[in-house]
Design an enzyme around this catalytic site. Structure first.
Site, mmCIF file in Angstrom:
data_model
loop_
_atom_site.group_PDB
_atom_site.id
_atom_site.type_symbol
_atom_site.label_atom_id
_atom_site.label_comp_id
_atom_site.label_asym_id
_atom_site.label_seq_id
_atom_site.Cartn_x
_atom_site.Cartn_y
_atom_site.Cartn_z
ATOM 1 C CB ILE A 55 -0.980 0.007 1.195
ATOM 2 C CG1 ILE A 55 -0.238 -0.061 2.536
ATOM 3 C CG2 ILE A 55 -1.958 -1.138 1.085
ATOM 4 C CD1 ILE A 55 -1.159 0.134 3.744
ATOM 5 C CB ALA A 58 7.230 -5.511 6.774
ATOM 6 N NE ARG A 75 17.268 -8.813 10.495
ATOM 7 C CZ ARG A 75 18.460 -9.267 10.885
ATOM 8 N NH1 ARG A 75 19.563 -8.619 10.547
ATOM 9 N NH2 ARG A 75 18.564 -10.377 11.595
ATOM 10 C CD GLU A 106 -0.891 0.578 12.541
ATOM 11 O OE1 GLU A 106 -2.012 0.672 12.054
ATOM 12 O OE2 GLU A 106 -0.574 -0.333 13.329
#
Lengths: 198, 745
Positions: free
Chosen positions: B474, B518, B621, B698
């Site tokens: 997105i 992710a 990471r 976020e």
């Protein structure tokens, strides 16, 4: 912002909100021939006169690079260059552009070689979702020409001298192009970078 | 792989020059800057589509008395006018995906009442304006403030709506220092640049009907299930395709009415139907972030150590809907205190459907709570950073488990040093010409979830690798980080990785939302690549111990083989899957950060301008330093909007948002965003997932707006507890403080 009141009125009539009492009959679409030179190629079209330049590009010429974000000139995603000047293509009817030369995002690159602004947006991550990106890039191209031509902006201190391309000038002049992912710092960096290569 | 234990050493470790983390340009970037990335409305795969246009209800509560579609049906080019009287039968609602055009009852303004399909967009739009509705209008309830006394305890979401620990009332009553304040946040709109759009194609077949939707959707497999329920199809007969998505921020977590209506219309017309919501329709037909009322009570000793924390939140959604804003959930884990209480209440009002928007819960929760902490610091004359350090918990104060990682203090200290926090003046003491200048800070914390996700990989005969999953990008950089992970795992250059996502024909993936994208999808890919490595080693008869994959070859002992040779004529495939496991319960997992903002407040007009801003974050990471920084900046700028300008104004008489377009609902523009920066502290979280990464999309909005609000206080001495902080509220504050006397500036 001066045009916003008029736009809101237009919006009310287009919203599809079922409360007003509209005309009882809808006439057959009026069509008109129009000839446009788009990215160097002439296109002869016959269009519904209600078709915006944006929808002519997207729905009739398969040029989907110019985006529809608001259809009311409020977001800038549809920005294209008409005769070298940036406009919101959603606010302009296609048939008003007889003989005009239109450059869209698809026409900025020289074959496989990206326009310096495109390369700079890529390098500086001047986007995230990419939906406002064609408009940002076309707008930046038009904006740099305006600065070059000596046009002042709201933040130009000295109106008698040519404005230099400070970050503040870039931000002011690009504020018609909304990026909700908010890549603004990277977009400004990309434009600053590309401005030295055009 | 079930995430039941810390991951240990992985092939991604100890590679400072590796692909993962490197700030490479997006692999889909060239398509985006040349305008060739196809978004939902632009697909060429479904030929000869008709155009749909949605008609909204013009009232917020009542019944349709009559719906006259005769003129619309006669209008040129019209193929179909669908209303409650002729809509095909639909199934059950699932989550927040509702059957459309069900009966005559109107529950909220903007509820779809008709769907017009015509040969062209212009014809569909014109015909939609000919639909005439007459209503029996009832008075809507649309004010959260008025409904507050009757708000109810909502059904549990991911967590229970209430929590209690110790004796809050007793501890608060006996605390030497107390704070009892209320904050309000307004309705906010996602305002993603690409409106909701779908091209649907329904096909009847001998083994059941099927539908394909090219649609703007963040979580394709979730959408597949809910659409299957509403459309009465088997989930496997519902295909969602979403290769490029013009922003989501939560607005596209679930299919919206346009997806259902275009699918049903395609079924009737036996032809693809395309539709996009207009920008104005976005505000009512699609979802929004509810307004909130939040009461915060803090009890502390004279040194600032919290003994009692209470955070209560009221929010609203449409009738029959169960979504509530989890504003106080973050408060359960952020600061130490023995006695604690959180509580959420929900009012069902005649307002459009509320749903998740970027950092649901935390984003508005920390707008309130991080300002309350600033109030306490001011009251105690303790530096706001020091106050937070004094309340740093040793473990999650409610779950009573360790944090997987927690570098909040390090983020605050690093930020303070970089930002020049020591130069922050006393309240109202700094002036720069006409500008009253102030600095503020706030902490950031966002839950780090892991979601089930699958991936498929295929080593092709030419030595390239194809990655497939129903994941979405997105704008977060998914295409790129997946290529980086696969390239690193297989020792292939990024040019040889093909990432194919955005299609439910591929393995089921988590999708993009809630900061889990992710980590979840990337971990599934990690597992798939690990399985492919083992398969290649095994088929080559090579020793897995000490094997390395690098530069297109696998080397073990004294043998080295090109991957292209091991692929054979058919290629080699592997699958991978990640699932959350015991690590979720054994550790409290959050991303953390600290925001610093400097604002100027015009001494005459009260106008607030951000002057500079810094965010320091930890997210395990970092998978790509460039795209991660972009996401962080984006979240911070969302915070600028929340602090200074964003508010959908509800006309409570009619239950609608007055400023429902982008000219009147203000989001930050270029000129609102000065020099801002975001940095990440080094971190690996081996409890989170195999990548040791955490969510980043976020955490950067959490607390961001509060940092600005605290800076406004530092500049002016005005505590504005009603977001957004606009100049009229500044002037009201001055007038209240200084009475009728003319302010001298």
């Amino acid at each position: 912002m001066g045009s916003c009141a008029a736009l809101a009125t237009l919006g009310a009539s287009l919203r599809g909100r079922a409360e007003a009492a509209p005309a009882a009959v809808d006439p057959q679409p009026q069509t008109m021939p129009v000839s446009l030179e788009i990215n160097g190629t002439r296109h002869d079209l016959t269009l519904d006169t209600r078709t915006t330049l944006l929808d002519a590009l997207r729905e009739h010429l398969d040029l989907n690079g110019s985006k529809k974000g608001c259809d009311h000139g409020q977001c800038g995603a549809c920005t294209v260059l008409v005769n070298g000047r940036r406009i919101n293509s959603c606010l302009s009817l296609a048939v008003m552009h007889e003989g005009d030369s239109v450059t869209t995002i698809e026409g900025l690159a020289d074959g496989d070689s990206l326009h310096p602004l495109q390369a700079a947006f890529l390098h500086h991550d001047g986007y995230q979702c990419g939906y406002c990106t064609p408009g940002q890039i076309c707008s930046a191209a038009g904006m740099l020409s305006e600065v070059e031509a000596g046009w002042p902006s709201h933040v130009t201190d000295d109106l008698t001298r040519k404005a230099s391309l400070t970050d503040e000038e870039i931000r002011e002049r690009m504020s018609g192009n909304i990026c909700r992912c908010s890549a603004y710092p990277n977009i400004v960096a990309a434009i600053r970078d590309a401005s030295t290569k055009i | 792989m079930d995430m039941n234990q810390p991951i240990g050493a992985t092939p991604l470790d100890g590679k400072p020059d590796g692909l993962v983390g490197r700030p490479i340009d997006r692999i889909d970037g060239r398509l985006k800057v040349t305008g060739r990335a196809p978004y939902a409305y632009e697909t060429r795969d479904l030929k000869n589509p008709a155009y749909g246009f949605l008609v909204e209800a013009g009232i917020a509560k009542g019944r349709i008395r009559s719906l006259d579609v005769s003129a619309a049906k006669r209008a040129p080019g019209v193929l179909l006018v669908m209303t409650h009287e002729n809509v095909p039968e639909q199934g059950e609602k699932k989550e927040q995906v509702y059957p459309q055009l069900q009966g005559t009852e109107i529950r909220f303004h903007g509820q779809p009442i008709a769907f017009v399909v015509a040969q062209s967009f212009e014809q569909a739009r014109a015909a939609a304006a000919l639909v005439r509705a007459e209503y029996d209008v009832q008075t809507p309830e649309a004010s959260l403030k008025a409904a507050r006394p009757n708000a109810v305890e909502p059904k549990p979401a991911q967590t229970p709506p209430d929590s209690e620990l110790g004796d809050f009332d007793g501890a608060f009553a006996s605390a030497p220092v107390t704070l009892d304040v209320e904050y309000t946040t307004p309705v906010q709109i996602h305002a993603q640049m690409e409106p909701h759009a779908t091209i649907a194609s329904w096909e009847a077949g001998p083994d059941g009907d099927r539908v394909t939707l090219f649609t703007a959707n963040q979580m394709l497999n979730r959408g597949q299930t809910s659409l299957a329920s509403v459309l009465k199809l088997k989930p496997e007969n519902v295909r969602l395709v979403s290769h490029y998505i013009g922003g989501g921020f939560g607005s596209k977590l679930q299919p919206q009415p346009e997806a259902i209506l275009s699918a049903l219309a395609s079924r009737s017309l036996k032809r693809p139907v395309k539709v996009a919501l207009t920008r104005q329709q976005e505000f009512h037909v699609a979802t929004h972030r509810t307004d909130t009322i939040q009461r915060i009570r803090l009890g502390a000793d004279e040194t600032g150590r919290l003994t009692a924390i209470a955070h209560e939140s009221w929010s609203a959604t449409a009738p029959g809907d169960v979504f509530y804003e989890t504003s106080a959930v973050v408060t359960r884990s952020l600061y130490a205190a023995q006695n604690r209480l959180t509580r959420h209440r929900l009012a069902n009002l005649n307002v459009p459907i509320a749903s998740a928007m970027r950092a649901p819960g935390e984003a508005v929760g920390q707008l309130a709570f991080e300002c309350a902490m600033d109030e306490l610091a001011e009251h105690l004359k303790i530096d706001p950073i020091e106050l937070r350090i004094r309340n740093e918990p040793e473990q999650d104060p409610e779950k009573k488990v360790p944090f997987s990682t927690r570098q909040l203090v390090a983020c605050m200290r690093e930020g303070a040093q970089r930002f020049g926090w020591d130069k922050r003046g006393a309240t109202g003491a700094t002036r720069d010409g006409q500008w009253l200048v102030g600095m503020g800070m706030a902490a950031a914390s966002r839950l780090n979830p892991l979601m089930p996700s699958q991936a498929g990989v295929r080593l092709n005969p030419d030595g390239t690798l194809t990655v497939r999953m129903a994941m979405t990008d997105i704008g977060t950089g998914t295409y790129t980080i997946l290529a980086q992970i696969a390239g690193e795992m297989m020792g292939l250059p990024i040019e040889r990785i093909h990432v194919e996502i955005g299609d439910t024909a591929y393995p089921k993936a988590a999708g993009s939302g809630g900061s889990f994208g992710a980590g979840s999808a990337g971990s599934a890919l990690y597992v798939a690549c690990d399985n492919l490595r083992q398969a290649l080693l095994q088929s080559a008869g090579m020793n897995a111990e000490g094997a390395t994959f690098s530069e297109g070859r696998v080397t073990s002992g004294n043998r080295s083989e090109a991957l292209a040779d091991l692929a054979g004529a058919q290629g080699v495939e592997a699958k991978g899957e990640i699932k959350p496991g015991a690590m979720k319960e054994k550790y409290s997992q959050h991303s953390f950060g600290a925001h610093f903002a400097e604002v100027g407040v015009d001494a005459d007009t009260g106008e607030i301008r951000l002057r500079r801003m810094l965010g320091v974050f930890t997210g395990g990471r970092i998978l790509n330093q460039k795209t991660a920084r972009s996401q962080a900046l984006g979240g911070m700028i969302f915070g600028i909007g929340a602090a200074l300008m964003e508010a959908a104004e509800t006309d409570t008489r009619y239950g609608y948002f007055v400023n429902h377009d982008l000219a009147e609902y203000h989001v930050p523009a270029h000129a609102d965003v000065p020099a801002i920066d975001a940095v990440f502290l080094p971190e690996l979280d081996d409890k989170a997932n195999p990548l040791k990464s955490k969510g980043l999309g976020e955490v950067s909005i959490c607390g961001a707006g509060a940092a600005l609000a605290n800076a406004v206080y530092n500049a002016t001495g005005l505590r504005i507890r009603d977001y957004p902080l606009t100049l009229d509220k500044v002037i009201d504050g001055w007038n209240e403080r200084e009475g009728a006397a003319q302010r001298r500036t």
